[in-house]
Design a protein around this motif. Structure first.
Motif, PDB file in Angstrom:
ATOM      1  N   ALA A   1      45.074  37.472  40.749  1.00  0.00           N
ATOM      2  CA  ALA A   1      44.272  37.882  41.905  1.00  0.00           C
ATOM      3  C   ALA A   1      44.607  39.284  42.384  1.00  0.00           C
ATOM      4  CB  ALA A   1      44.443  36.878  43.038  1.00  0.00           C
ATOM      5  N   ASP A   2      45.899  39.646  42.434  1.00  0.00           N
ATOM      6  CA  ASP A   2      46.272  40.970  42.907  1.00  0.00           C
ATOM      7  C   ASP A   2      45.705  42.056  42.005  1.00  0.00           C
ATOM      8  OD1 ASP A   2      47.622  39.952  45.066  1.00  0.00           O
ATOM      9  OD2 ASP A   2      49.617  40.154  44.175  1.00  0.00           O
ATOM     10  N   TYR A   3      45.827  41.850  40.696  1.00  0.00           N
ATOM     11  CA  TYR A   3      45.295  42.835  39.753  1.00  0.00           C
ATOM     12  C   TYR A   3      43.782  42.954  39.903  1.00  0.00           C
ATOM     13  CZ  TYR A   3      43.608  44.906  35.442  1.00  0.00           C
ATOM     14  OH  TYR A   3      42.947  45.698  34.543  1.00  0.00           O
ATOM     15  N   TYR A   4      43.086  41.832  39.973  1.00  0.00           N
ATOM     16  CA  TYR A   4      41.631  41.860  40.085  1.00  0.00           C
ATOM     17  C   TYR A   4      41.201  42.567  41.363  1.00  0.00           C
ATOM     18  CZ  TYR A   4      36.801  40.451  40.612  1.00  0.00           C
ATOM     19  OH  TYR A   4      35.446  40.484  40.802  1.00  0.00           O
ATOM     20  N   LEU A   5      41.846  42.240  42.468  1.00  0.00           N
ATOM     21  CA  LEU A   5      41.479  42.840  43.746  1.00  0.00           C
ATOM     22  C   LEU A   5      41.690  44.345  43.726  1.00  0.00           C
ATOM     23  CD1 LEU A   5      40.626  42.615  46.732  1.00  0.00           C
ATOM     24  CD2 LEU A   5      43.025  42.160  47.270  1.00  0.00           C
ATOM     25  N   ASP A   6      42.859  44.784  43.295  1.00  0.00           N
ATOM     26  CA  ASP A   6      43.145  46.220  43.280  1.00  0.00           C
ATOM     27  C   ASP A   6      42.219  46.961  42.324  1.00  0.00           C
ATOM     28  OD1 ASP A   6      45.118  45.997  45.176  1.00  0.00           O
ATOM     29  OD2 ASP A   6      46.785  46.044  43.743  1.00  0.00           O
ATOM     30  N   HIS A   7      41.952  46.370  41.168  1.00  0.00           N
ATOM     31  CA  HIS A   7      41.034  47.010  40.223  1.00  0.00           C
ATOM     32  C   HIS A   7      39.645  47.145  40.836  1.00  0.00           C
ATOM     33  CE1 HIS A   7      38.822  47.935  36.555  1.00  0.00           C
ATOM     34  NE2 HIS A   7      37.972  46.996  36.919  1.00  0.00           N
ATOM     35  N   THR A   8      39.159  46.095  41.490  1.00  0.00           N
ATOM     36  CA  THR A   8      37.827  46.120  42.075  1.00  0.00           C
ATOM     37  C   THR A   8      37.731  47.173  43.169  1.00  0.00           C
ATOM     38  OG1 THR A   8      37.478  43.787  41.542  1.00  0.00           O
ATOM     39  CG2 THR A   8      36.086  44.741  43.270  1.00  0.00           C
ATOM     40  N   LEU A   9      38.689  47.177  44.066  1.00  0.00           N
ATOM     41  CA  LEU A   9      38.679  48.164  45.142  1.00  0.00           C
ATOM     42  C   LEU A   9      38.714  49.588  44.580  1.00  0.00           C
ATOM     43  CD1 LEU A   9      41.182  46.475  47.624  1.00  0.00           C
ATOM     44  CD2 LEU A   9      38.726  46.751  47.992  1.00  0.00           C
ATOM     45  N   ALA A  10      39.635  49.847  43.679  1.00  0.00           N
ATOM     46  CA  ALA A  10      39.789  51.203  43.143  1.00  0.00           C
ATOM     47  C   ALA A  10      38.556  51.648  42.368  1.00  0.00           C
ATOM     48  CB  ALA A  10      41.028  51.274  42.260  1.00  0.00           C
ATOM     49  N   SER A  11      37.997  50.760  41.571  1.00  0.00           N
ATOM     50  CA  SER A  11      36.911  51.162  40.674  1.00  0.00           C
ATOM     51  C   SER A  11      35.620  51.475  41.412  1.00  0.00           C
ATOM     52  CB  SER A  11      36.658  50.064  39.639  1.00  0.00           C
ATOM     53  OG  SER A  11      36.179  48.874  40.251  1.00  0.00           O
ATOM     54  N   TRP A  12      35.487  51.025  42.653  1.00  0.00           N
ATOM     55  CA  TRP A  12      34.274  51.310  43.419  1.00  0.00           C
ATOM     56  C   TRP A  12      34.427  52.508  44.344  1.00  0.00           C
ATOM     57  CZ3 TRP A  12      32.969  45.603  45.183  1.00  0.00           C
ATOM     58  CH2 TRP A  12      32.634  44.841  44.054  1.00  0.00           C
ATOM     59  N   THR A  13      35.555  53.184  44.307  1.00  0.00           N
ATOM     60  CA  THR A  13      35.734  54.405  45.087  1.00  0.00           C
ATOM     61  C   THR A  13      35.352  55.617  44.241  1.00  0.00           C
ATOM     62  OG1 THR A  13      38.025  54.812  44.402  1.00  0.00           O
ATOM     63  CG2 THR A  13      37.692  53.355  46.312  1.00  0.00           C
TER      64      THR A  13
ATOM     65  N   THR B   1      37.267  58.239  43.897  1.00  0.00           N
ATOM     66  CA  THR B   1      38.476  58.744  43.238  1.00  0.00           C
ATOM     67  C   THR B   1      39.060  57.763  42.235  1.00  0.00           C
ATOM     68  OG1 THR B   1      39.806  57.882  45.073  1.00  0.00           O
ATOM     69  CG2 THR B   1      39.113  60.191  45.197  1.00  0.00           C
ATOM     70  N   LYS B   2      38.538  56.550  42.183  1.00  0.00           N
ATOM     71  CA  LYS B   2      38.979  55.503  41.251  1.00  0.00           C
ATOM     72  C   LYS B   2      40.451  55.139  41.449  1.00  0.00           C
ATOM     73  CE  LYS B   2      34.870  55.684  39.610  1.00  0.00           C
ATOM     74  NZ  LYS B   2      33.873  54.730  40.168  1.00  0.00           N
ATOM     75  N   ASP B   3      40.874  55.138  42.708  1.00  0.00           N
ATOM     76  CA  ASP B   3      42.227  54.700  43.024  1.00  0.00           C
ATOM     77  C   ASP B   3      42.227  54.066  44.410  1.00  0.00           C
ATOM     78  OD1 ASP B   3      42.347  56.785  44.964  1.00  0.00           O
ATOM     79  OD2 ASP B   3      43.209  58.180  43.518  1.00  0.00           O
ATOM     80  N   LEU B   4      43.415  53.697  44.895  1.00  0.00           N
ATOM     81  CA  LEU B   4      43.523  53.004  46.174  1.00  0.00           C
ATOM     82  C   LEU B   4      43.877  53.934  47.331  1.00  0.00           C
ATOM     83  CD1 LEU B   4      45.444  49.811  44.960  1.00  0.00           C
ATOM     84  CD2 LEU B   4      43.009  49.984  45.515  1.00  0.00           C
ATOM     85  N   SER B   5      43.769  55.238  47.133  1.00  0.00           N
ATOM     86  CA  SER B   5      44.241  56.184  48.142  1.00  0.00           C
ATOM     87  C   SER B   5      43.463  56.094  49.454  1.00  0.00           C
ATOM     88  CB  SER B   5      44.178  57.613  47.597  1.00  0.00           C
ATOM     89  OG  SER B   5      42.850  57.973  47.238  1.00  0.00           O
TER      90      SER B   5
END
Length: 304
Positions: free
Chosen positions: A176-188, A190-194
């Protein structure tokens, strides 16, 4: 949910639990002025509004809920027809929420899944809304109609999450953590969580660590592929249009801007439409809160 207390991103707001036809909805309430309902999307919670809420609270009484099944709200049961997660059912529940708080008419701003609830409410309950803003979406009907190869690759999650339970539910819960972080980052952009504050990420991870809530979010998308599409199609065939003023904003590097201009699409659905792109990706309230407020506030403050 994690047993450790989550960071308080709305320190001057009340915490409320309001009973609705979709169960108990968690919400934060604060500010002063005319009522403004803010509705989050996937895969987030009410926490996504924390960067814009302080400025909005100077002018409006904000009501900021977690959608049914998300965050700290009740989890409606899954069913074969997915009706409890239809945007019609959720819109009905949010009307219940606002009426319980004493607001029979209000303005509504929704992002992502929350924006789908918002335009459904504008179609089903126009008497309750003063105006509505939808952030980085097109109607569900239009998304499914344009699902060619390029668009399907961009929004693969629409088909994946809509698969029968418990297939996507279990796959996501396994990491779940990997999926969530990937989803959030990939829709920005900058493609990251910044763009995401660590305290907001804590809220997202806390709710997404619960398998029953992961299942609820998948059910949200199963509704989107079935009953929500049916409701949209019925409105298109009946030539129903949204009559309240509508503002459509989308990220220049977001999801909704793919293909046809979003404003052109929304003009087929509503009679009084304005809108534009703003800098950033899908999560504009966190990626670019300053420009979002710059575009949103004039619309919200203008008399309907």
């Amino acid at each position: 949910m994690s047993e450790a207390p989550l960071p308080d991103l709305f320190p001057d707001f009340e915490t409320r639990h309001i009973e609705t036809r979709s169960g108990s909805l968690f919400c934060r309430v604060g500010g002063q002025g005319q009522p403004l309902l803010l509705v989050h999307g996937y895969p987030q919670t009410h926490a996504m509004w924390h960067k814009v809420a302080p400025e909005l609270a100077k002018r409006f009484t904000l009501v900021i809920p977690d959608l049914p099944g998300y965050g700290r709200s009740s989890i409606p049961p899954l069913s074969d027809d997915h009706a409890a997660y239809s945007k019609r059912a959720v819109a009905d529940a949010l009307v219940d929420l606002m009426l319980s708080l004493g607001h029979d008419r209000f303005t509504l701003v929704g992002h992502d899944r929350g924006a789908r609830v918002s335009y459904r409410m504008a179609l089903d309950h126009p008497d309750r809304l003063i105006k509505v803003a939808v952030l980085d979406i097109l109607p569900t009907y239009d998304y499914w109609r344009r699902m060619d190869r390029a668009f399907a690759l961009k929004i693969y999650h629409w088909a994946f999450l809509a698969q029968p339970a418990p297939f996507p539910d279990n796959l996501i819960a396994a990491s779940a953590d990997y999926y969530l972080d990937h989803t959030l980052a990939s829709w920005t952009a900058t493609k990251d969580l910044s763009a995401f504050h660590p305290d907001a990420l804590a809220h997202y991870h806390a709710f997404f660590s619960q398998p029953d809530r992961i299942a609820a979010t998948c059910e949200d998308y199963r509704a989107g592929a079935t009953i929500d599409l049916d409701h949209d199609t019925a409105d298109v065939e009946a030539r129903h249009k949204i009559d309240v003023p509508l503002l459509a904003l989308w990220g220049g590097a977001g999801i909704a801007q793919s293909g046809e201009t979003p404003l052109d699409v929304w003009q087929r659905w509503a009679s009084d439409v304005q809108g534009c792109a703003i800098g950033g990706g899908h999560f504009m309230a966190e990626e670019n809160p300053e420009e979002l407020l710059e575009k949103l506030l004039p619309f919200l403050k203008k008399a309907a």
